[in-house]
Design a protein around this motif. Sequence first.
Motif, PDB file in Angstrom:
ATOM      1  N   ALA A   1     -20.202 -15.030  35.030  1.00  0.00           N
ATOM      2  CA  ALA A   1     -20.542 -16.197  35.851  1.00  0.00           C
ATOM      3  C   ALA A   1     -21.522 -17.109  35.123  1.00  0.00           C
ATOM      4  O   ALA A   1     -21.436 -18.341  35.210  1.00  0.00           O
TER       5      ALA A   1
ATOM      6  N   ALA B   1     -14.686 -14.258  42.661  1.00  0.00           N
ATOM      7  CA  ALA B   1     -14.494 -15.297  41.645  1.00  0.00           C
ATOM      8  C   ALA B   1     -14.019 -14.683  40.336  1.00  0.00           C
ATOM      9  O   ALA B   1     -13.144 -15.230  39.642  1.00  0.00           O
TER      10      ALA B   1
ATOM     11  N   SER C   1     -10.455 -13.759  40.646  1.00  0.00           N
ATOM     12  CA  SER C   1      -9.619 -14.957  40.562  1.00  0.00           C
ATOM     13  C   SER C   1      -9.425 -15.378  39.103  1.00  0.00           C
ATOM     14  O   SER C   1      -8.316 -15.715  38.680  1.00  0.00           O
ATOM     15  N   ARG C   2     -10.547 -15.338  38.324  1.00  0.00           N
ATOM     16  CA  ARG C   2     -10.430 -15.716  36.909  1.00  0.00           C
ATOM     17  C   ARG C   2      -9.544 -14.733  36.154  1.00  0.00           C
ATOM     18  O   ARG C   2      -8.731 -15.130  35.315  1.00  0.00           O
TER      19      ARG C   2
ATOM     20  N   GLU D   1     -20.232 -12.416  46.091  1.00  0.00           N
ATOM     21  CA  GLU D   1     -19.208 -13.458  45.994  1.00  0.00           C
ATOM     22  C   GLU D   1     -18.670 -13.585  44.574  1.00  0.00           C
ATOM     23  O   GLU D   1     -17.551 -14.080  44.360  1.00  0.00           O
TER      24      GLU D   1
END
Length: 847
Positions: A563, A582, A585-586, A578
Amino acid sequence: MGRLRTRMRVTARHAARFGIEIVLLGLMVATVCLVIWQDSLLRRTLVIDPVNTRGFVGHVYGDKDLDGNSEGQLDPARPLAWSCILRTAYEYPFCGFEILFDPDRFARGYDFSHGGTITIDLNYQGPGDRLRIHLKNHDPRYSLPGKNESNKFNRVEFPVRQGFQRIELPLDQFAVADWWVNGNRITPELASPQFDNVVSVDLQTGSAPGAGPHRFRVDRITLEGALISPAHFHLILLVGWLLLITAVSARRIARLKSDLAYQRQLEHEAVRRAAEAVAAVAEREAAQCLAEESRLRAERGAARVQRVLENTSDCVFSVDSDWCFTFLNDKAREQLGASAEIGTSLLDLFSSDQRQAFSHCFLQALAHRRPASREIHFPPRNAWYEMCVVPEDDGLTVFFREITARKATEEQARWLATHDSLTGLPNRRLFQDRVDALAGEGKSAFALLMIDMDDFKQVNDTLGHDAGDALLCEFAERLRSAVRPGDLVARLGGDEFAIILTGVASGSAVEQASARLFERLRAPHVHAGAVLDLKASIGASLFPTDGRSRAELLKHADIAVYAAKADGRGNLKLFEPEMRSAMQSRMSMVSLARDALAADRIEPWYQPKVDLKTGRVIGFEALLRWRDAGGRVHGPDTIVAAFDDPAVAGAISERIIDSVVTDICRFRAADLPFGHVAINASAAEFRCGRFADRLLGRLAAAAIAPELVQIEVTETVFLGRGANAVEQTLARLSQAGVRIALDDFGTGYASLSHLKQFPVDILKIDRSFVRDVATSENAAAIVSAVVNLGRSLDMDVVAEGIETVEQGSWLMAMGCALGQGFLYSRAVPADAVRALLLALPARQQAA
């Protein structure tokens, strides 16, 4: 006694031999009898008479079924009597009586293939003088398609008279009816008579039977044949005798060998007894010689051991039960000192602590009566020794040697197993053990920091591994200097480091520690005249808030690092739940991109660039599109995370360039006025240093002029330490004839000096300014400034994202000559370029 046993064995063998001969004589007599009565033994007889009709079925037939009018009738009082009246309405009138052996049609008959005769006791009344007999033989090879005929008609015709008569017919007089052979198209090899499966006997009127009534009464039908032929029977007897003679001969040979073996056994027994007597004498003499030799060998061995002990590099000495020396070699005297002599006490040479170590090993060897070993440190000489104590009947023998060098090597090996050899920091193994220990205790909170050096690969690629190693060492030293004494800094591998902050339980404490790290890393490092930045991205997880095991803490810290990199690098990210979604998703985007590459579903689509005044297409921009497994088309925003993966991003770029080169060749072959094709290039493609050579090599291999290709870059490629490599690559492309376009101009961080430093030929106005050009004075001012700047620097200016006629009109009024956007066309696949080139001028004229 032995001779008696021998005589008994010989007598038994003679009796067994004569018994076999008697059996053979009996078998010969039986064989002669079988040959004499073979006809009776091998004969098969089938009898059919009015009394014996069980299992047989008879029926009368005539030519009525073949357009004649002759028909027959059974005599109800006699099972084998019938009559028929022949009329001349049919060309070949006939009637007959058939007896079926196989009424259920199971294809089971009688075998008369080895010869025989058929005998009929017949009483006949009628005008005929000849009759026929058919013996039907079943064989499915005779059946024709669509017909149920599978019986061969074996027949014979014979003379007949009025009244009773006995008719005997050999089976070898039978022949196959010509009409049956021709009608069934039988091959010559199957046209001979056959009696291996006889299923019926058929008595029929003969040729030219004469019209009128015919009456028949059969008193008896006898079929006689052999089970097997005499030749086969004789062959069986011959083979049996051959096998019997072979078995008897083998038995007699075996007995002869047994007799010979027994005689040899007696001879060998006599020889063995004589040899044993001789051997006993020899053994006594040999034992005496061996005893003398052993004595001499023992004396020589003792002398040899004495010499070895005296000259070995190890210290060797022996002590008695009072710990007094009974033997010392020269090395022992050298190590123990001049006071060590035969008769002196070993305990007098050492301090109380050393005596305790010696005595423990000595007592262990004496208690267990086996060798005992121990390593001992000798402080006066700062040396280590390995001691082996061997118990003897009258004391102990001690071997010891100095192992100081070996101990140092082992210590160095243990250090290398848990530390990084380049930086001297703890390695992944020691780091994981420390995390496991802290998590296992669970007594206090701690923080785990994962640290990735930013742009480290670029240093290795541009300045070499020596510069990379120096940067790693400097980075490690600065991390070590920024942490507290109780914290642990480790290098996990490559450009990945980790820190354990003990006693840290909050995010604010992690942020304070990270601030110290960033402060220490702020100053650049100079290596061989090159200034190297020390930048890092940090991800952190807290125990026990973010996990209670090493695996959870490392995973969450890795997610936080990712991140931090995605957020621009050079910063700290504390793990938040969260981030997991993410990250997933990546990862899903990267996986989709890999799958699309593997399935060859990545392709360029082409959006036209037009002259705003004439609407003429002057070129195209190649935009990435990919198809999912269902064939649906997606844009690059659905796999945007893949462009952060160097390997995947490089593979995508290679695929797009290869496809564009192929499509340009197709456009030229079709004589399409496509102008040029612009290809987007990312900063990652310039870092490898071979982008220009690869692109120009592909163009040359396809015979494509460099002027037909443009390269579009964003302002971010000009930033950072790789600017020199970017400048050289762009210069190389520009010199070859490839035009360079600066995409999204005005949205990045570049200065106007970059337009002078880099060979830029085209400025592309970002769509965010074009969208508001008709409604925002600021946007209009920026667009006007970019257009004037391009005119002043002799650069073409292309406006992106034109979607309305009003936007196009404003841009033309400001002096912008070129543009692209949905107003003119969305991106289309290569196969649709021809239709677009034909339709776009007409559409522009209509607008």
